[in-house]
Design an enzyme around this catalytic site. Structure first.
Site, mmCIF file in Angstrom:
data_model
loop_
_atom_site.group_PDB
_atom_site.id
_atom_site.type_symbol
_atom_site.label_atom_id
_atom_site.label_comp_id
_atom_site.label_asym_id
_atom_site.label_seq_id
_atom_site.Cartn_x
_atom_site.Cartn_y
_atom_site.Cartn_z
ATOM 1 C CD GLU A 157 -30.673 -22.807 -3.050
ATOM 2 O OE1 GLU A 157 -30.357 -24.100 -4.288
ATOM 3 O OE2 GLU A 157 -30.628 -21.717 -2.579
ATOM 4 C CD GLU A 239 -29.868 -23.740 1.938
ATOM 5 O OE1 GLU A 239 -28.815 -23.889 1.016
ATOM 6 O OE2 GLU A 239 -30.822 -24.378 1.533
#
Length: 590
Positions: A157, A239
């Site tokens: 991220e 995810e």
């Protein structure tokens, strides 16, 4: 040897594979239960397990590495392979994962000019040294070497933190330098801005997306991004958030099982998925992370995550609904569960000893003197508590007293009498009156708890990441000088001297002993206690806090011994019970 390829889809050699993966962090589960959790993953219909590798767990002190016991990810990976599961490894320096400092080691912060997740030489040199050690363990586990590891992550991220492509390239190159042979990927949120910032478009690194809802829309945004940048490859949600984490003082978060299962079905029709979390587990020790919401907001010891298996490994309604969905895409194998796990109510046990922290302080830590208050990292401390002590002079009444540069939680004591507790908006940085009652030699103690470092976003760079009192202690308009520092990481509770004195309403240790004939999972009720942490036979079970939403600490059976067992509770508010309860079910805030 087999080889894993990323083309228009995922291939092992020339055979397409649909990755249906579940996230399971070896470091949040005791090793004796790894087999059980992996068997239940295989029984779900998954063919892959995914795990992060937290840097701070494996290099707790600079240059000191540990890959044993609960940190033995090699054993975990080989167990997965023995069951016919593939593995996705995420060894990036930063993991987030609601883990302390996002997996970055606290000792980095002893360097005043370090800038994490950047091309700062201090940081990259530290990553290089870590990877040099880490990849000795990883290299044989890759599919190219006969292992189960299909691919690895470059950064996590990063598009929600920075857009520094040179940094991303440097991490990629370090991984390859130290032996990465499998394909690499990045993972970012499912929208254009973060994908543009966090990916390596021209480097052969596959972009993947993280999200938990609006699956068609968000995987569609990833598809559009890949087409716009001429990236050929499969679509994967790295995810798929099926629940959420918890913060102290909040409600225990739950997500509708049917809703999550429907989103999973949408994803599997389009591409590949890693379920986050398949099983969350527990933030043992002081490794819970911290959010930032108008100040630090620490996360709980439980990392249940409302996952398919709950914190202690039981099936949930969501597990069965996900299994039904997955059965439409692959054959569900018959799996025999080989780990006998039972839950036992051991009943009540009486207090055997208690002692004030002040009485046993010198058996736990030797004082480090400095004219000024030093933060934890400056004395090579990463976690736990730090106590500052000073002689603040003769009898006096001060109208103005405050702490400068303290971002966590502090308890102030004068001559071992509680004066105040400072946390968040409650007076940190503001003036308070304070009375010094003794004629001479008034002693001030300030106990500061590291509640957890922030693990996400720009606040990773916040000065609040350094723990303790960074500025000083101000009386009237001047800083008081002359402080002893006691480092209390509490990795030595066997050194607590219970023969000392006990004083009400002070931080203290409480000891409870009990006999066990049969070992089973159990739950320590923390109702009646205020705030602190607990140890079973020296193992740090994690923190508790009467704010809830949980009023228990999970004790897996392997942490018990047949015969005599000892629980030591460190409690900071002066709240305790003459008896503790070990129950066969957890206790939540009422």
């Amino acid at each position: 040897m087999n080889k894993f390829h990323i083309r228009d889809d995922f291939y092992i050699n020339d055979n397409k594979i649909k990755i249906i993966s579940g996230a399971l962090h070896y470091f949040r589960v005791v090793p004796e239960y790894w087999v059980d959790r992996l068997e239940k993953l295989k029984a779900l219909g998954c063919n892959t397990v995914e795990t992060y590798i937290p840097w701070n767990l494996h290099e707790p002190k600079e240059g000191v590495f540990d890959f044993e016991g609960q940190k033995d990810f090699v054993k975990f990976t080989k167990l997965a392979q023995d069951m016919g599961l593939y593995v996705i490894l995420r060894p990036t320096p930063y993991i987030c994962a609601e883990w302390e400092f996002g997996g970055l080691p606290a000792w980095l912060l002893k360097y005043p000019y370090v800038r994490v997740r950047s091309n700062c030489n201090i940081f990259l040199s530290a990553v290089d040294r870590y990877f040099n050690k880490l990849f000795d363990y990883i290299k044989p586990l890759q599919i190219t070497q006969g292992g189960p590891v299909l691919m690895m992550q470059v950064e996590n991220e990063y598009g929600s933190f920075s857009n520094n492509k040179n940094y991303l390239k440097n991490i990629k190159n370090l991984m390859i330098k130290h032996g990465c042979e499998v394909p690499l990927f990045t993972s970012d949120g499912g929208w254009k801005e973060v994908l543009e910032a966090g990916t390596l478009v021209d480097e052969g690194v596959l972009p993947t997306a993280n999200f938990g809802s609006r699956s068609k829309e968000q995987i569609g945004a990833l598809s559009d991004f890949m087409k716009e940048n001429d990236i050929v490859g499969p679509l994967m949600c790295m995810e798929f958030w099926i629940g959420w984490f918890n913060n102290w003082g909040g409600e225990f978060k739950r997500r509708d099982a049917e809703d999550a299962a429907n989103e999973l079905k949408d994803l599997l029709y389009i591409g590949h998925v890693n379920i986050y979390m398949y099983h969350g587990g527990t933030n043992f020790g002081f490794y819970n992370g911290c959010s930032y919401h108008d100040g630090i907001d620490p996360q709980t010891t439980t990392y249940d995550y409302d996952a398919l298996l709950n914190e202690y490994g039981e099936f949930t309604e969501k597990y069965y609904k996900f299994k039904d969905v997955i059965s439409n895409f692959t054959e569900i194998p018959e799996v025999k569960f080989t780990t006998d796990i039972k839950k036992i109510n051991y009943g009540e046990f009486k207090l055997t000893n208690k002692v004030s922290l002040f009485s046993t302080l010198d058996t736990l830590a030797k004082p480090i003197y400095n004219e000024n208050t030093l933060n934890m990292e400056a004395i090579d401390q990463g976690y736990g508590y730090i106590l500052y002590r000073a002689n603040v002079g003769k009898r006096n009444t001060l109208e103005r007293f405050k702490l400068i540069g303290m971002d966590d939680r502090a308890q102030i004591f004068v001559n071992e009498n509680h004066h105040s507790t400072l946390y968040k908006e409650n007076f940190i940085g503001t003036n308070q009156p304070i009375s010094l009652d003794k004629e001479d030699d008034n002693i001030m103690d300030i106990l500061v708890e590291n509640l957890g470092r922030i693990n996400y976003g720009g606040s990773l760079l916040s000065p609040s990441q350094r723990k303790g009192i960074k500025g000083g202690v101000m009386f009237d308009l001047h800083l008081h000088t002359g402080w002893d520092h006691y480092s209390l990481e509490l990795d030595n509770v066997d050194k607590v001297n219970f023969s000392g004195y006990y004083k009400e309403n002070t931080p203290a240790f409480y000891e409870y002993e009990f006999e066990v004939d049969e070992k089973g999972d159990t739950f320590l009720s923390t109702e009646g206690f205020g705030k602190g942490c607990a140890f079973i036979n020296g193992f740090n079970l994690g923190r508790f806090w009467e704010l809830g939403p949980t009023n228990y600490l999970y004790i897996p059976a392997p942490l018990l011994k047949e015969g005599l067992n000892k629980i030591v509770i460190f409690e900071t508010e002066g709240k305790y019970k003459q008896t503790i309860t070990l129950d066969d079910k957890p206790c939540y805030t009422k």
